[in-house]
Design an enzyme around this catalytic site. Structure first.
Site, PDB file in Angstrom:
ATOM      1  N   TYR A 164      31.649  -9.601  47.041  1.00  0.00           N
ATOM      2  CA  TYR A 164      32.100  -8.346  47.634  1.00  0.00           C
ATOM      3  C   TYR A 164      32.956  -7.543  46.649  1.00  0.00           C
ATOM      4  O   TYR A 164      32.958  -6.318  46.684  1.00  0.00           O
ATOM      5  CB  TYR A 164      32.869  -8.627  48.929  1.00  0.00           C
ATOM      6  CG  TYR A 164      31.970  -9.187  49.996  1.00  0.00           C
ATOM      7  CD1 TYR A 164      31.088  -8.363  50.689  1.00  0.00           C
ATOM      8  CD2 TYR A 164      31.959 -10.543  50.286  1.00  0.00           C
ATOM      9  CE1 TYR A 164      30.229  -8.878  51.647  1.00  0.00           C
ATOM     10  CE2 TYR A 164      31.109 -11.065  51.244  1.00  0.00           C
ATOM     11  CZ  TYR A 164      30.240 -10.232  51.918  1.00  0.00           C
ATOM     12  OH  TYR A 164      29.380 -10.744  52.860  1.00  0.00           O
TER      13      TYR A 164
ATOM     14  N   HIS B  66      22.805  -8.506  59.722  1.00  0.00           N
ATOM     15  CA  HIS B  66      23.601  -9.190  58.698  1.00  0.00           C
ATOM     16  C   HIS B  66      24.409  -8.193  57.865  1.00  0.00           C
ATOM     17  O   HIS B  66      25.453  -8.553  57.309  1.00  0.00           O
ATOM     18  CB  HIS B  66      22.695 -10.022  57.789  1.00  0.00           C
ATOM     19  CG  HIS B  66      23.429 -11.112  57.068  1.00  0.00           C
ATOM     20  ND1 HIS B  66      23.927 -12.235  57.700  1.00  0.00           N
ATOM     21  CD2 HIS B  66      23.784 -11.235  55.761  1.00  0.00           C
ATOM     22  CE1 HIS B  66      24.532 -13.008  56.820  1.00  0.00           C
ATOM     23  NE2 HIS B  66      24.466 -12.427  55.635  1.00  0.00           N
TER      24      HIS B  66
ATOM     25  N   ARG C 135      27.923  -7.953  58.901  1.00  0.00           N
ATOM     26  CA  ARG C 135      28.797  -8.996  58.331  1.00  0.00           C
ATOM     27  C   ARG C 135      29.283  -8.556  56.950  1.00  0.00           C
ATOM     28  O   ARG C 135      30.464  -8.702  56.618  1.00  0.00           O
ATOM     29  CB  ARG C 135      28.021 -10.308  58.255  1.00  0.00           C
ATOM     30  CG  ARG C 135      28.763 -11.484  57.633  1.00  0.00           C
ATOM     31  CD  ARG C 135      27.905 -12.740  57.797  1.00  0.00           C
ATOM     32  NE  ARG C 135      28.252 -13.807  56.904  1.00  0.00           N
ATOM     33  CZ  ARG C 135      29.176 -14.733  57.166  1.00  0.00           C
ATOM     34  NH1 ARG C 135      29.873 -14.673  58.275  1.00  0.00           N
ATOM     35  NH2 ARG C 135      29.411 -15.719  56.319  1.00  0.00           N
TER      36      ARG C 135
ATOM     37  N   HIS D 179      32.739 -19.133  54.261  1.00  0.00           N
ATOM     38  CA  HIS D 179      32.095 -19.458  52.990  1.00  0.00           C
ATOM     39  C   HIS D 179      32.662 -20.759  52.437  1.00  0.00           C
ATOM     40  O   HIS D 179      33.883 -20.948  52.401  1.00  0.00           O
ATOM     41  CB  HIS D 179      32.328 -18.343  51.959  1.00  0.00           C
ATOM     42  CG  HIS D 179      31.513 -17.120  52.220  1.00  0.00           C
ATOM     43  ND1 HIS D 179      31.823 -15.883  51.679  1.00  0.00           N
ATOM     44  CD2 HIS D 179      30.386 -16.926  52.956  1.00  0.00           C
ATOM     45  CE1 HIS D 179      30.922 -15.004  52.086  1.00  0.00           C
ATOM     46  NE2 HIS D 179      30.051 -15.610  52.851  1.00  0.00           N
TER      47      HIS D 179
END
Length: 323
Positions: free
Chosen positions: A295, A260, A263, A286
């Protein structure tokens, strides 16, 4: 119908109609068992369907208070307070979902559930790999495989995870037939959470590797899994996670380096390159932009860390510079 029977029908509904993952179903089973176990003791007996409707907000707060008291021993269990809060938040979510189901399917209304406050939690910031480590993952992990098929498969799988920002479950749910669309249009049709579909563009380098993997595929029929296990069938996520654990151990990398994390790396490196948040949101699938905005916070935290380590004043270096 007893409360236990209602829970069983609810979990069956979750698995079949909501298509919840087995892990989610088991987590809800455990959460509701704790909730009903507390209520049985608190109310001197397990409530029936009518009793479930009469559980008061005070009763529910007493249950949450007990959960918080148990979490007070987090240091003994080596569980962080925030992780304990996330667990309590999930349990509240399980109880709410259960009572919504009871209201819709069995006419059991309990307004107190909607008044129950969800424990506050801090969402952990994404922790991506460096660009160098992320680019090294596919080839390095492939080199650890024991067969030529596994080497080709793992190299293609981990390049896809980083190159397209997929969840491991999304990648492993692909079939060989999905490469037909990719070859024709340069995109993959991905089925994400809640069976929502999105189109993800595939870089030419990733396309080339996937086409190369297809030539080594043991059974490249359209309805076959794109990434099979050594005994046939769809590759299990645990196998891919184990391969990455072995690699990160050899590479001396921390435990948060998982499939993950690729990602997270995909999204972070796109953002650092100037990609628009809305574009990244669509690529990741999302539902909310606020999820993607983590982020941005992660990048700000990284920049602050660099500043704290590099700036003379931050290091307590008080010497003046000439000029």
């Amino acid at each position: 119908m007893t409360a236990d029977e209602a829970v069983q029908t609810f979990l069956g509904w979750m698995a079949t109609e909501r298509r919840a993952s087995p892990l989610t179903v088991e987590a809800y089973r455990s959460d509701l068992a704790r909730f009903l176990g507390f209520m049985a003791e608190h109310l001197n007996g397990l409530p029936d369907m009518a009793g479930l409707a009469k559980i008061s907000l005070r009763d529910m707060r007493a249950w949450l208070a007990q959960e918080q008291a148990r979490a007070a021993t987090a240091k003994v269990r080596k569980t962080t307070p925030d992780r304990a809060a996330r667990t309590r938040s999930r349990r509240v979510s399980a109880v709410r979902s259960f009572f919504r189901y009871l209201a819709r399917r069995h006419g059991v209304e309990n307004p107190a559930v909607g008044l129950l406050a969800t424990p506050r939690t801090k969402k952990p910031l994404p922790r991506p790999l460096s660009k160098e480590d992320a680019k090294a993952v596919p080839e390095d992990i492939a080199s650890l495989a024991h067969t030529d098929m596994a080497r080709q498969r793992d190299g293609a799988l981990f390049l896809l995870l980083y190159g397209c920002g997929l969840r491991i479950s999304e990648a492993l749910n692909l079939n060989v037939a999905d490469l037909t669309l990719m070859k024709a249009s340069g995109v993959l049709r991905i089925k994400g959470k809640g069976n929502k579909e999105r189109l993800v563009p595939v870089l030419p380098q990733v396309q080339q590797v996937l086409e190369g993997w297809k030539k080594h595929h043991p059974s490249p029929l359209p309805d076959e899994p794109l990434f099979p296990g050594v005994r046939g069938g769809r590759l299990q996520p645990g196998i891919a996670q184990k391969a990455m654990r072995e690699w990160r151990g050899l590479a001396g990398l921390p435990d948060h380096v998982t499939p993950h994390a690729l990602r997270h790396s995909f999204a972070t490196h796109l953002m650092e390159g100037g990609a628009d948040l809305r574009v990244i949101q669509e690529l990741l699938g999302h539902a909310s932009l606020s999820t993607t905005q983590r982020y941005t916070l992660a990048d700000e935290a990284r920049l602050l860390d660099v500043w704290n380590r590099a700036h003379p004043r931050a290091q307590g270096n008080q010497h003046s510079q000439e000029g």
